[in-house]
Design an enzyme around this catalytic site. Sequence first.
Site, PDB file in Angstrom:
ATOM      1  N   ARG A  76      -2.757   8.974  -2.526  1.00 32.96           N
ATOM      2  CA  ARG A  76      -1.633   8.613  -1.569  1.00 32.96           C
ATOM      3  C   ARG A  76      -1.962   7.690  -0.394  1.00 32.96           C
ATOM      4  O   ARG A  76      -1.037   6.954  -0.077  1.00 32.96           O
ATOM      5  CB  ARG A  76      -1.420  10.221  -0.963  1.00 32.96           C
ATOM      6  N   HIS A  80       0.758   4.632   0.627  1.00 30.67           N
ATOM      7  CA  HIS A  80       1.234   4.330   1.991  1.00 30.67           C
ATOM      8  C   HIS A  80       0.608   2.940   2.608  1.00 30.67           C
ATOM      9  O   HIS A  80       1.369   2.180   3.115  1.00 30.67           O
ATOM     10  CB  HIS A  80       0.719   5.591   3.073  1.00 30.67           C
ATOM     11  N   ASN A 108       3.062  10.154   8.066  1.00 30.31           N
ATOM     12  CA  ASN A 108       1.498   9.894   7.647  1.00 30.31           C
ATOM     13  C   ASN A 108       0.983  11.437   7.973  1.00 30.31           C
ATOM     14  O   ASN A 108      -0.336  11.526   7.669  1.00 30.31           O
ATOM     15  CB  ASN A 108       1.102   8.999   8.757  1.00 30.31           C
ATOM     16  N   HIS A 210       2.568  12.594  -7.886  1.00 34.03           N
ATOM     17  CA  HIS A 210       2.530  14.004  -7.440  1.00 34.03           C
ATOM     18  C   HIS A 210       2.057  15.056  -8.396  1.00 34.03           C
ATOM     19  O   HIS A 210       2.175  16.227  -7.959  1.00 34.03           O
ATOM     20  CB  HIS A 210       4.026  14.202  -7.056  1.00 34.03           C
TER      21      HIS A 210
HETATM   22  C1  LIG Z   1      -5.625  11.096   8.801  1.00 34.76           C
HETATM   23  C2  LIG Z   1      -4.920  10.924  10.059  1.00 34.76           C
HETATM   24  O1  LIG Z   1      -5.324  10.612  11.076  1.00 34.76           O
HETATM   25  N1  LIG Z   1      -3.858  11.481  10.096  1.00 34.76           N
HETATM   26  C3  LIG Z   1      -3.043  11.865  11.281  1.00 34.76           C
HETATM   27  C4  LIG Z   1      -1.482  11.733  10.896  1.00 34.76           C
HETATM   28  O2  LIG Z   1      -0.701  12.039  12.014  1.00 34.76           O
HETATM   29  C5  LIG Z   1      -0.888  13.485  12.693  1.00 34.76           C
HETATM   30  C6  LIG Z   1      -0.050  13.612  13.901  1.00 34.76           C
HETATM   31  O3  LIG Z   1      -0.007  12.803  14.642  1.00 34.76           O
HETATM   32  C7  LIG Z   1      -2.566  13.589  13.035  1.00 34.76           C
HETATM   33  O4  LIG Z   1      -2.798  14.870  13.637  1.00 34.76           O
HETATM   34  C8  LIG Z   1      -3.397  13.356  11.981  1.00 34.76           C
HETATM   35  O5  LIG Z   1      -4.562  13.348  12.266  1.00 34.76           O
END
Ligand SMILES: CC(=O)N[C@H]1CO[C@H](CO)[C@@H](O)[C@@H]1O
Length: 358
Positions: A76, A80, A108, A210
């Site tokens: 994934r 992205h 994300n 998926h």
């Molecule tokens: C992998 C990562 O850092 N994911 C982040 C994606 O966004 C959320 C919400 O802001 C974070 O909590 C995650 O850590």
Amino acid sequence: MAARPVALLPALAVAALLLLSSAPASVTAAGRYPPLAPGLSFEFYKKSCPKAEGIVREYLASAVKSNVGLAAALIRLHFHDCFVQGCDASILLDSTPGQPSEQKSIPNQTLRPAAFKAVNEIRDRLEKACGGRVVSCADIVALAARDSVALGGGPAYKVPLGRRDGLAPAPDAVILGALPPPSSTVPTLLSFLDKIKLDATDLVALSGGHTVGVAHCGSFEDRLFPTQDATLNQWFAGQLKNTCPAKGAVNTTSNDIRTPNTFDNKYYVDLLNREGLFTSDQDLLTNTTTRPLVQRFALDQAAFFDQFVYSYVKMGQIHVLTTGSSKGQVRANCSARNPGDHLLPWSVVETAAETLVL
Ligand SMILES: CC(=O)N[C@H]1CO[C@H](CO)[C@@H](O)[C@@H]1O
Ligand SMILES: *[C@@H]1O[C@H](CO)[C@@H](O)[C@H](O)[C@H]1NC(C)=O
Ligand SMILES: *[C@@H]1O[C@H](CO)[C@@H](O)[C@H](O)[C@H]1NC(C)=O
Ligand SMILES: *[C@@H]1O[C@H](CO)[C@@H](O)[C@H](O)[C@H]1NC(C)=O
């Protein structure tokens, strides 16, 4: 190398092996590849770090064994990264003052921190083994995705290498404009893909990613509440309601109910049974433009694997920064731009990258 004898077997036997094998990418896939973007090559690190691909594979073989979700997260991550501003590892950058990180943006949220950690650990190993900063984070993401596909039981394939790392994370508006929401139907999905020169065939094949991974209730609860989406099979809707009893529930479920941790064509079988999790999944069957391909992939795993490799490699070359463009950098830390390398305005880099679009 174990790969050699396999490569000498008759083509049919090789095809059968590829189908059944859950062995990592040491099986050299013949395969069909899109044209390579200028500056990328399959041999990019052959001289500068011949051990690079083996190190990535070895790391992941053991890391995925202890955390199967890591493979899905890495597959994934490559999506992205490439969809947003090109495959330049900008998605890995932590926020700096005045530059919010791509990681904080909405689409994300389900990317697992484990995937980011794995990429950084692989980078550290590569720096030691290559005797310096040689392999870019963007290439590590592409290689890690490739090995994750194979470790999950999917096809083995070659990855064109030579990407350089971008200097800045994409702004929120760019991210939101690049990643279609899971509530999208085919025309919307295609309008997003069209911007990065991917077509309906790519859409159906790439959606097959998926076949592994999990999704949060929030990504599909609109299909359950307040009214149930009529395209959902009744039994499946019941299952989803067990997992997500009401709007706003915090839980996850597998993207592919049949074989949640195996990279295979069962995702398309789910769609035929109206057990696609997102609207963006199920509409691939509903819509008559994409339906024939869904039906084909459901019946013919080799056809899916062949097209997935082609489309994933094509996607992996979107807006790449390369040595030829002398833009970007090879990061010393995948989560941060190299100190002192911030003089070039991002807009200049972007403009240069535009000329390298497939
Ligand atoms: C992998 C990562 O850092 N994911 C982040 C994606 O966004 C959320 C919400 O802001 C974070 O909590 C995650 O850590
Ligand atoms: C199916 O997708 C095609 C391509 O985007 C679109 O033209 C068509 O209107 C869609 N059909 C329906 C019923 O939405
Ligand atoms: C989460 O989903 C599982 C089944 O998928 C279910 O047993 C559990 O009750 C759910 N948790 C919540 C808080 O709803
Ligand atoms: C890499 O960069 C991130 C973000 O700036 C930082 O938090 C982390 O400590 C750095 N890692 C190393 C090993 O320097």
